[in-house]
Enzyme design. Structure first.
Site, PDB file in Angstrom:
ATOM      1  N   GLU A  53       0.822  -1.203   0.000  1.00 23.00           N
ATOM      2  CA  GLU A  53       0.000   0.000   0.000  1.00 23.00           C
ATOM      3  C   GLU A  53       0.865   1.266   0.000  1.00 23.00           C
ATOM      4  O   GLU A  53       0.552   2.248  -0.683  1.00 23.00           O
ATOM      5  CB  GLU A  53      -0.919   0.016   1.233  1.00 23.00           C
ATOM      6  CG  GLU A  53      -1.891  -1.151   1.278  1.00 23.00           C
ATOM      7  CD  GLU A  53      -1.354  -2.348   2.059  1.00 23.00           C
ATOM      8  OE1 GLU A  53      -2.151  -3.000   2.744  1.00 23.00           O
ATOM      9  OE2 GLU A  53      -0.131  -2.615   1.981  1.00 23.00           O
ATOM     10  N   ALA A 159      13.539 -37.102  -7.315  1.00 23.95           N
ATOM     11  CA  ALA A 159      13.516 -37.593  -8.688  1.00 23.95           C
ATOM     12  C   ALA A 159      13.601 -39.110  -8.641  1.00 23.95           C
ATOM     13  O   ALA A 159      14.244 -39.689  -7.749  1.00 23.95           O
ATOM     14  CB  ALA A 159      14.679 -37.008  -9.486  1.00 23.95           C
ATOM     15  N   LEU A 213      23.885 -28.038  -1.551  1.00 18.94           N
ATOM     16  CA  LEU A 213      22.552 -27.496  -1.253  1.00 18.94           C
ATOM     17  C   LEU A 213      22.513 -25.982  -1.386  1.00 18.94           C
ATOM     18  O   LEU A 213      21.887 -25.287  -0.592  1.00 18.94           O
ATOM     19  CB  LEU A 213      22.077 -27.919   0.151  1.00 18.94           C
ATOM     20  CG  LEU A 213      21.905 -29.417   0.402  1.00 18.94           C
ATOM     21  CD1 LEU A 213      21.333 -29.664   1.786  1.00 18.94           C
ATOM     22  CD2 LEU A 213      21.009 -30.050  -0.659  1.00 18.94           C
ATOM     23  N   GLU A 292      14.838 -32.404   0.368  1.00 15.41           N
ATOM     24  CA  GLU A 292      15.315 -33.014  -0.876  1.00 15.41           C
ATOM     25  C   GLU A 292      15.727 -34.476  -0.724  1.00 15.41           C
ATOM     26  O   GLU A 292      16.216 -35.073  -1.670  1.00 15.41           O
ATOM     27  CB  GLU A 292      16.483 -32.194  -1.439  1.00 15.41           C
ATOM     28  CG  GLU A 292      16.071 -30.863  -2.032  1.00 15.41           C
ATOM     29  CD  GLU A 292      17.082 -30.322  -3.027  1.00 15.41           C
ATOM     30  OE1 GLU A 292      18.064 -31.029  -3.336  1.00 15.41           O
ATOM     31  OE2 GLU A 292      16.905 -29.190  -3.489  1.00 15.41           O
ATOM     32  N   GLY A 294      16.926 -38.077   2.039  1.00  9.87           N
ATOM     33  CA  GLY A 294      16.645 -39.212   1.190  1.00  9.87           C
ATOM     34  C   GLY A 294      15.253 -39.805   1.423  1.00  9.87           C
ATOM     35  O   GLY A 294      14.372 -39.195   2.033  1.00  9.87           O
TER      36      GLY A 294
END
Length: 349
Positions: A53, A159, A213, A292, A294
């Site tokens: 604003e 993945a 990382l 991420e 395991g």
């Protein structure tokens, strides 16, 4: 689409410009309209800086300042009513003499929730609430989860092969992991890292993969690195402990070493660790956490129900055997994307 929806859509577009720097504050956009013309607009650029604003009012050209007294200001999130790092935005709107305010959604933050709207109405301002409410709520899912559930917004990522293995069976860091990602999807992973405040992986993955990382293939800051090392057995030579980015280690040990850039937090491993860990991150104002790996760590978040999104990339080849991928008890898939030949499923609770 109504006029109110048109300008609220613009608020949402503006708010998204603060995706990488507004946290732990919410992303907010504001648009000031008079006689069907936008005379000012702004968004919350970064935490500690002026709110949307304020930036919208500042953007109004001097020759248009008189128009504020018959303008409408659209805001994707309820204007604040309390003094934090900046003065209350509700007071600014009142002082500008803006007669109408359109709010996308109410702020869940306890110090604001409904108070900003009430302050505006008490000042005689017409306030419309709930225009594109679901879209405005979705914009700040992380902020809302953080304040309503008192924990970071948790994003899981992994993945896998087409037959759902995330790696071959390895016993040494000398054995290279299987690469599922493409160059494009790897870049998108770094973009995802740049958009969170903390990133975490388990002990075994840290030992075998020795990841940094960090954000290297996308502009932005690297997040806080987190690992669980119950017995403090991870080697000091790992990239996690190189001091380039702060690292937080959760452990059962009370006698902890002193390492530059590394902080140790002792947890009670006789009880469930994840709630303790998330409570500690909430106390540190960490709003978003990317996990991420395991597989065991990811599965523990799923089993505990302590997750909000999951991004699963599947490569078009099979491993036949290896480390099994995590499993969801229910299919939450809400979006499918394709990155080259790889498929990405995005799950949201």
């Amino acid at each position: 689409m109504t006029e109110d929806e048109k300008y609220m859509t613009r608020c949402i577009q503006l708010a998204q410009c603060g995706r990488y720097h507004a946290a732990p504050n919410p992303m907010v956009g504001a648009v000031i309209v008079c006689d069907g013309r936008i005379i000012g607009e702004g968004y919350h650029i970064r935490c500690g800086g002026p709110h949307a604003e304020v930036n919208a009012v500042r953007s109004v050209h001097p020759k248009d300042k008189d128009l504020l007294q018959r303008a409408t200001i659209y805001v994707s999130l309820e204007p604040c009513s309390h003094y934090g790092k900046t003065p209350p935005c509700a007071d600014l709107i009142i002082s500008c003499g803006i007669p109408r305010v359109v709010v996308g959604c109410v702020d869940p933050f306890s110090e604001v929730s409904g108070r900003g709207i009430q302050k505006l109405r008490d000042a005689g301002i017409s306030v419309t609430v709930g225009v594109m409410e679901q879209e405005c709520l979705a914009l700040n899912r992380r902020f809302i989860v953080n304040h309503t559930e008192k924990r970071p917004y948790v994003i899981l990522k992994w993945a896998q092969s087409s037959d759902r293995f995330i790696d071959r069976l390895r016993s040494s860091s000398q054995e290279a992991p299987v690469v599922f990602s493409t160059s494009e999807s790897s870049m998108l992973v770094h973009r995802q890292r740049a958009g969170v405040q903390a990133i975490m992986m388990g002990w075994r993955t840290a030992l075998l993969d020795n990841p940094s990382l960090t954000v290297r293939h996308w502009p932005g800051d690297s997040p806080l690195r987190i690992v669980i090392d119950r017995d403090l057995s991870l080697p000091e030579e790992l990239h996690l402990f190189d001091g380039t980015v702060p690292t937080l280690v959760f452990t059962a040990c009370t006698d902890v070493p002193v390492r530059q850039g590394v902080e140790f937090v002792t947890l009670d491993f006789k009880h469930s660790v994840l709630p303790q860990l998330l409570a500690e991150l909430y106390a540190r104002r960490v709003q978003s956490l990317l996990v991420e790996g395991g597989a065991a760590l990811l599965q523990s978040f799923i089993d505990a129900g302590l997750w909000d999104e999951a991004h699963v990339e599947t490569a078009p080849f099979a491993l036949l055997e290896g480390v099994a991928a995590p499993v969801f008890p229910v299919d939450f898939c809400s979006e499918v994307q394709y990155i080259g030949k790889n498929r990405k499923d995005v799950y949201r609770k």
